[in-house]
Design an enzyme around this catalytic site. Structure first.
Site, PDB file in Angstrom:
ATOM      1  N   ASP A  82       0.941  -1.044   0.153  1.00 52.66           N
ATOM      2  CA  ASP A  82      -0.177  -0.062   0.524  1.00 52.66           C
ATOM      3  C   ASP A  82       0.837   1.340  -0.148  1.00 52.66           C
ATOM      4  O   ASP A  82       2.136   1.498   1.531  1.00 52.66           O
ATOM      5  CB  ASP A  82      -0.956   0.148   1.079  1.00 52.66           C
ATOM      6  CG  ASP A  82      -2.609   0.689   1.254  1.00 52.66           C
ATOM      7  OD1 ASP A  82      -2.717   1.137   0.262  1.00 52.66           O
ATOM      8  OD2 ASP A  82      -2.718   1.703   2.209  1.00 52.66           O
ATOM      9  N   HIS A  83       0.015   2.088  -1.065  1.00 57.99           N
ATOM     10  CA  HIS A  83       1.347   3.516  -0.810  1.00 57.99           C
ATOM     11  C   HIS A  83       2.807   3.593  -0.884  1.00 57.99           C
ATOM     12  O   HIS A  83       3.311   4.347  -0.028  1.00 57.99           O
ATOM     13  CB  HIS A  83       0.279   4.185   0.919  1.00 57.99           C
ATOM     14  CG  HIS A  83      -0.788   4.966   0.286  1.00 57.99           C
ATOM     15  ND1 HIS A  83      -1.254   5.930  -0.277  1.00 57.99           N
ATOM     16  CD2 HIS A  83      -1.898   4.385   1.080  1.00 57.99           C
ATOM     17  CE1 HIS A  83      -2.808   5.596  -0.197  1.00 57.99           C
ATOM     18  NE2 HIS A  83      -2.955   4.868   0.387  1.00 57.99           N
ATOM     19  N   HIS A 181      -7.340   9.762   4.785  1.00 56.15           N
ATOM     20  CA  HIS A 181      -6.256   8.821   5.640  1.00 56.15           C
ATOM     21  C   HIS A 181      -6.804   9.115   7.258  1.00 56.15           C
ATOM     22  O   HIS A 181      -6.655  10.214   7.801  1.00 56.15           O
ATOM     23  CB  HIS A 181      -5.260   8.499   5.391  1.00 56.15           C
ATOM     24  CG  HIS A 181      -5.275   7.626   3.815  1.00 56.15           C
ATOM     25  ND1 HIS A 181      -4.482   8.295   3.389  1.00 56.15           N
ATOM     26  CD2 HIS A 181      -5.587   6.462   3.327  1.00 56.15           C
ATOM     27  CE1 HIS A 181      -4.287   7.929   1.834  1.00 56.15           C
ATOM     28  NE2 HIS A 181      -5.010   6.868   2.525  1.00 56.15           N
ATOM     29  N   HIS A 215      -9.984   4.722  -0.650  1.00 56.46           N
ATOM     30  CA  HIS A 215      -9.092   4.879   0.014  1.00 56.46           C
ATOM     31  C   HIS A 215      -9.821   5.615   1.121  1.00 56.46           C
ATOM     32  O   HIS A 215     -10.930   6.400   0.876  1.00 56.46           O
ATOM     33  CB  HIS A 215      -7.423   6.097  -0.471  1.00 56.46           C
ATOM     34  CG  HIS A 215      -6.988   5.356  -0.579  1.00 56.46           C
ATOM     35  ND1 HIS A 215      -5.772   4.284  -0.477  1.00 56.46           N
ATOM     36  CD2 HIS A 215      -7.047   4.551  -2.334  1.00 56.46           C
ATOM     37  CE1 HIS A 215      -4.947   3.847  -0.893  1.00 56.46           C
ATOM     38  NE2 HIS A 215      -5.262   3.639  -2.086  1.00 56.46           N
ATOM     39  N   GLY A 216      -8.999   5.664   2.334  1.00 59.13           N
ATOM     40  CA  GLY A 216      -9.978   6.478   3.555  1.00 59.13           C
ATOM     41  C   GLY A 216     -11.188   6.006   4.104  1.00 59.13           C
ATOM     42  O   GLY A 216     -12.237   6.453   4.320  1.00 59.13           O
ATOM     43  N   ASN A 237     -10.372   0.252   1.308  1.00 63.75           N
ATOM     44  CA  ASN A 237      -9.432   0.439   2.229  1.00 63.75           C
ATOM     45  C   ASN A 237      -9.381   0.443   3.781  1.00 63.75           C
ATOM     46  O   ASN A 237      -9.636   1.654   3.907  1.00 63.75           O
ATOM     47  CB  ASN A 237      -8.468   1.283   1.460  1.00 63.75           C
ATOM     48  CG  ASN A 237      -7.976   0.655   0.521  1.00 63.75           C
ATOM     49  OD1 ASN A 237      -8.179  -0.224  -0.614  1.00 63.75           O
ATOM     50  ND2 ASN A 237      -6.662   1.381  -0.147  1.00 63.75           N
ATOM     51  N   VAL A 238      -9.028  -0.116   3.870  1.00 61.24           N
ATOM     52  CA  VAL A 238      -9.458   0.192   5.826  1.00 61.24           C
ATOM     53  C   VAL A 238      -8.342   0.076   6.680  1.00 61.24           C
ATOM     54  O   VAL A 238      -7.865  -0.996   6.478  1.00 61.24           O
ATOM     55  CB  VAL A 238     -10.671  -1.067   6.198  1.00 61.24           C
ATOM     56  CG1 VAL A 238     -10.697  -0.860   8.287  1.00 61.24           C
ATOM     57  CG2 VAL A 238     -11.699  -0.672   5.978  1.00 61.24           C
ATOM     58  N   THR A 240      -6.804   2.406   9.722  1.00 60.84           N
ATOM     59  CA  THR A 240      -6.867   3.341  10.304  1.00 60.84           C
ATOM     60  C   THR A 240      -7.729   2.205  11.783  1.00 60.84           C
ATOM     61  O   THR A 240      -7.787   1.782  13.060  1.00 60.84           O
ATOM     62  CB  THR A 240      -7.736   4.334  10.816  1.00 60.84           C
ATOM     63  OG1 THR A 240      -7.012   5.291  10.389  1.00 60.84           O
ATOM     64  CG2 THR A 240      -7.291   5.295  12.114  1.00 60.84           C
TER      65      THR A 240
END
Ligand code: 13P
Length: 291
Positions: A82-83, A181, A215-216, A237-238, A240
């Site tokens: 990721d990223h 995010h 995302h986020g 995407n999960v 946090t």
């Protein structure tokens, strides 16, 4: 069954209007919990590792854990970097067995974003069935080493999106549409649904070609999540949420058991808690039973 090409998995999701949960993990317990929950719900799955945990554990170790978990699971599972803003590290993870690589050059000028993204695409496609995710516009907040201030965040331009997809040859596309995010400051963040709809129509309107990523994911309300999926987001995407669950559960367990020195029990409580969160997300994303 289980090691598959992310693009194929996500094209099916795009066509059938559900989203595959892509869950960021930092350790073995999280990875096991995520896989167990997805197996129980018969849901396709993307395991994600961002750059810091990939470097901390090493791509080779993460690759081997993934292969071991995926080979014995009766569901399709991908492993996604990721990223990553470092082209060389993207290549290293592709070599180590990640099936999906995100080159995040979204902070660069448009032409440089294209150049770096295409370099990773060419490398991964030469290696074989490795999909590449690219990002255009920027998602605010902090994900691992990528930090974008709110006033720096830029939404994705739909015309540029078409050019980006065509010129890079990416398999999966992350357009910035206002998600962030981390923890949202408001219960009702301003997202640009029309922008997502337009981009989805332009890229996948005739037939699904390049699946779209949201995302986020943490903190968005259930009706918002469902709307994003209905408009064409097929990878969700999960991160946090799972970090908080890991830390809060560990802290609560230790606080309640000050005299106990049994790490296995802490792991078991974390695993159960993470499984609960994964079941929640898979239910919301509509991917249960789709494996
Ligand atoms: P959250 O941390 O907001 O869940 O975002 C996850 C993400 O987009 C990872 O790429």
């Amino acid at each position: 069954m289980a090691i598959v090409d992310a693009k194929e998995m996500l094209l099916k999701a795009t066509a059938e209007r559900y989203a595959v949960g892509a869950f960021n993990c930092t350790n073995l317990i999280q990875m096991e919990a995520v896989v167990e929950a997805a197996v129980e719900l018969k849901a396709p799955l993307i395991l994600q590792a961002s750059v810091a945990p990939s470097k901390f554990l090493s791509p080779a170790v993460i690759g081997v854990i993934y292969k071991t978990l995926a080979q014995s699971a009766p569901i399709p599972i991908c492993l996604h970097l990721d990223h990553c803003s470092d082209v060389q590290f993207c290549k290293l993870c592709a070599d180590a067995g990640y099936t999906n690589i995100m080159i995040d050059a979204s902070k660069q000028e448009f032409s440089e974003n294209i150049r770096q993204t295409k370099e990773v695409v060419d490398y991964c496609h030469r290696l074989g069935n490795i999909s590449v995710e690219g990002e255009l516009g920027t998602v605010s907040g902090v994900e691992d080493q990528v930090k974008v201030a709110e006033d720096e965040a830029q939404l994705c331009d739909p015309q540029q999106a078409m050019a980006f997809v065509e010129q890079t040859g990416i398999d999966i596309f992350a357009p910035a549409i206002g998600t962030a995010h981390g923890v949202y400051k408001t219960k009702d963040p301003r997202l640009d649904f029309d922008r997502l709809k337009k981009i989805a129509e332009m890229i996948n309107g005739q037939k699904p070609r390049v699946p779209l990523v949201i995302h986020g994911g943490t903190g968005l309300q259930p009706d918002v999540v469902k709307k994003l999926v209905s408009l064409g987001g097929s990878k969700y995407n999960v991160s946090t949420d799972l970090k908080h669950t890991l830390i809060d559960t560990t802290y609560a367990y230790i606080s309640d058991h000050r005299q106990e020195y049994n790490p296995g029990k802490i792991d078991a409580s974390v695993k159960e808690a993470i499984k609960g969160r994964i079941s929640y997300w898979i239910g919301l994303l509509g991917s249960a039973g789709k494996a």
